[in-house]
Structure formats: C-alpha cells, structure tokens
Design an enzyme around this catalytic site. Sequence first.
Site, PDB file in Angstrom:
ATOM      1  N   ALA A 373      47.595  39.885  49.266  1.00 10.97           N
ATOM      2  CA  ALA A 373      47.596  41.055  48.382  1.00 10.97           C
ATOM      3  C   ALA A 373      46.399  41.949  48.660  1.00 10.97           C
ATOM      4  O   ALA A 373      45.260  41.480  48.716  1.00 10.97           O
ATOM      5  CB  ALA A 373      47.576  40.601  46.914  1.00 10.97           C
ATOM      6  N   CYS A 374      46.664  43.235  48.853  1.00  7.38           N
ATOM      7  CA  CYS A 374      45.591  44.236  48.956  1.00  7.38           C
ATOM      8  C   CYS A 374      45.862  45.314  47.923  1.00  7.38           C
ATOM      9  O   CYS A 374      46.762  45.183  47.097  1.00  7.38           O
ATOM     10  CB  CYS A 374      45.503  44.806  50.370  1.00  7.38           C
ATOM     11  N   ASP A 375      45.104  46.379  47.955  1.00  9.03           N
ATOM     12  CA  ASP A 375      45.205  47.392  46.907  1.00  9.03           C
ATOM     13  C   ASP A 375      46.585  48.038  46.884  1.00  9.03           C
ATOM     14  O   ASP A 375      47.264  48.056  45.866  1.00  9.03           O
ATOM     15  CB  ASP A 375      44.124  48.456  47.105  1.00  9.03           C
ATOM     16  N   VAL A 406      48.051  44.190  44.825  1.00 11.03           N
ATOM     17  CA  VAL A 406      47.345  43.222  43.984  1.00 11.03           C
ATOM     18  C   VAL A 406      47.762  43.326  42.521  1.00 11.03           C
ATOM     19  O   VAL A 406      47.651  42.355  41.762  1.00 11.03           O
ATOM     20  CB  VAL A 406      45.817  43.401  44.135  1.00 11.03           C
TER      21      VAL A 406
END
Length: 457
Positions: A373-375, A406
Amino acid sequence: MTNSKTSARDSMQKFGKFLSGMVMPNIGAFIAWGLITAFFIPTGWIPNELLGSLVDPMIKYLLPLLIGYTGGKMVGGARGGVIGTVATMGVIVGADIPMFIGAMIMGPLAGFVIKKFDKVVDGKIPSGFEMLVNNFSIGILGMILAILGFFAIGPVVVVLTGILKTGVEALVARKLLPLVSLFIEPGKILFLNNAINHGVLGPIGLEQVQESGKSIMFLLEANPGPGLGIILAYWMYSKGSVKQSAPGAAIIHFLGGIHEIYFPYVLMNPLLLLAVIAGGASGILVFTILGAGLVATPSPGSIFALMAMAPKGGLLPVLAGVAVATVVSFLVAAPFIKIASKNAKEEDLEEAKGKVNEMKNINKSSVKKIVFACDAGMGSSAMGASKFRNKIKELNLGIEVMHASVDEIPKDMDIVVTHKTLIDRAKKSCPNAELIGIQNFLTDDNIQNLYNRLANK
C-alpha cells in the site's frame, strides 16, 4: 505533541490524496489535450487550424466535467458522478476561465448532497416509485447545485484563481519563483506531491497555457532532477543494500516517472531535504531564465513525459533545468551521504527486535493475502507488489499479492506492507492485519525478511 503532528500529517495526506484522486484517473485525457495543443495550435509542431479547434472545448468543458464526475463518484458512487457532472456545468458556464478548481469543489459537494439525500429517503420510498424518485432527485438537486455554482461558487473561484495567478506572476517578475521549492520539495517527501501538482499548480498552469501556449507551473513539482541527484549520490557514496538499490531506483524515477521511489532515500537522512530544495530551486531558476514551460501536466513525472509536453522550440530549456537540478542536488547531498555512510550500521537494535517479533507472529498457513500500500495505490506499491508476487511464485504458497491505496486497503488482508510514514493510516484502514513498515518498495530488508519467513516455514 507527537500524536497531534502525526494526525495533522495524516489529515494533510488524506486531503492531498482526495484532491489527486479526482485528477489521476483522468490524466490520460489531460495528456491527450496536451498533445493536441503541442501539435496543432498556431505555434505547435504541426499547426492545423481545424484540429486546433479541439483545444478550447476540451480544456473548458471535457476536462473539468471529467474531474467533476470523478469527484462526485468518489463521494456518492455512480449517482454522485452524474450529479457532480451537472453541478460542475454550472461553474463552467458561469466563468470564462477553465474551471478545474470549481470542478474539484462542485463534484464532491454534489456527491455528498446526493449521498445524504439517499440516506434520508432510504426505506421511505413507496414501492414502484423508486426510479421516479432516483431520477428526479438527481435532476432537481443537480439543477439547484448548477445554479449555485453559476452564481456563487464560480465567481469565488475566479477571484481566488486571480489572486493565485497574481502571486505567481509577482514571484516571476521579481525572480523569486525558486523560493517555492521551500514548500514543494518537503511537501513531496510527505507524499503530498500529487496534491501540489494537480490541486494547486495544474489549474494555474492550464490558464497560463491558454494565454501563452506554455506554463512553468508544470515544471515546478514534476522536475525529476532533484530526486535523481539524491539517488545518484547514494549510488556513488553509500554502501550495502542502499547502494545496490540505487541504479534501479534511478531508472524507475527518471525514466518511469515514479517520484515516490526517492522519498525513502531522503527520509533515511532528513538533512537531504536541503539537497532537494537546492536542486529544485536551481532548476526553477534555470527554467525562469530560459523561459521554459510545458503545455500540460507531465504525468508521471518521467523525463519522456516532460519532453513530450515541451512546446515547439522549448525542449532545450526544459532539459537544461532538469540537468542543473540534478547536479546541484547531487553536490549538496554527497557530503551528507558520505558522513552517514561512515557511521552507518547494517541494522539497529530496535529494527532487529521488530524483525524477531514479526518472525514470531507470522504463520504461513494463515497468510493468504498480502497487500503493498502506498498513498495513491498506483505507483511504488504496484511495482513492489509485482516484484514480490514474482518472487514468491517459486514457493507455491497460493498467496495473493496485490496493491492498493493506503486508505482503501481491503479488510481481509493478512499482511500490509507500506512505507513507515503511512503505518498509522494503514492501521486505521486495516486494523486486523500484520503491518510491515519499509523504506523502499523495491529493495528493503523487511521485504526480504518477509520472503525468508514465508520460505522457511
């Protein structure tokens, strides 16, 4: 005090993600408009009056309506998208400038209104009248919001846009535009890059393109030079896994345009903020002196995208600014990295304890789903998930590896791999999963440890 700072940072990141979420799905349309502009306007590569007539309707109607629809859908689903488009039309017709900021207001507002209306009438509509109520609710509320946008929101946005434009022009006139790097570069490291680029700089830039055929606004955040300088300095002067990861990161950042890949390199040594600020400011100074600009937002921020969006005769100024930013960032970063490399340890005690605890907690038989998960959920996390998925194929574990934003992690995940600065948001999004904090989505000891634990069980 620390919790309040973390909360403020998380709130800023969520707001930035929300803004960029309205633009990112429509980047392809922006690029299409940019290419049409670059090729067919009177000063373009292949001037064509007939095809050039596409430029004005696309920027005034198509692009804002896409943003309004996306914003409405994000809040209120498909119905929110429809009413968001209707509401956005009000601000478009009520102003004589491209209404991107207006669309970012009206789309989510309309989605919120229809969502609340649906909640109020849920279970109260007589049988057989559902379609009638659903259609007329969008029609009536959409009409009211379009009128509100025409008479109230649109004029306010025009005034605000004028103020922003005047401020930018004042900075340019006084040769002070490089100072914006003091805000842009730290903001990028906090994962606010998309919000800065698409929420603030983009609308100003698009209006300037209407007047002069190009805008420097598209280069302020998208310049890959500062990040490239940081990565090259690590490649030259660091050691261990960081040094080994640098060449791949440089390719992904500079050619692929995924700027998030260099953020961990800065976070490992916060003093490197000075390097990216100096690189960004020097690049902007060169852009200003040489009159550089682009015709549309280069997304992703790849050097290829910058070159494609450069106007006719404007390629060399763009490349010069990128080159200077890279060199300055490298020169400022080098001594900090040299010092840090001399004192670096392979891992500190707390990291070792964390790895031991993770090894105790993981159970291969219970791990079925892993998410990176990233932004935004589309850049660095997608690459990390793809690499890890390919890596564990040989283990034949039947584990599903995916990527996500995220803030939108599916609740049934067993393990969440995310950047250390996003841990708190990941915990709120998926509280029952095991959280693994990393610095780099492609090469990180904690990712390798996860693989080793899965392989050895």
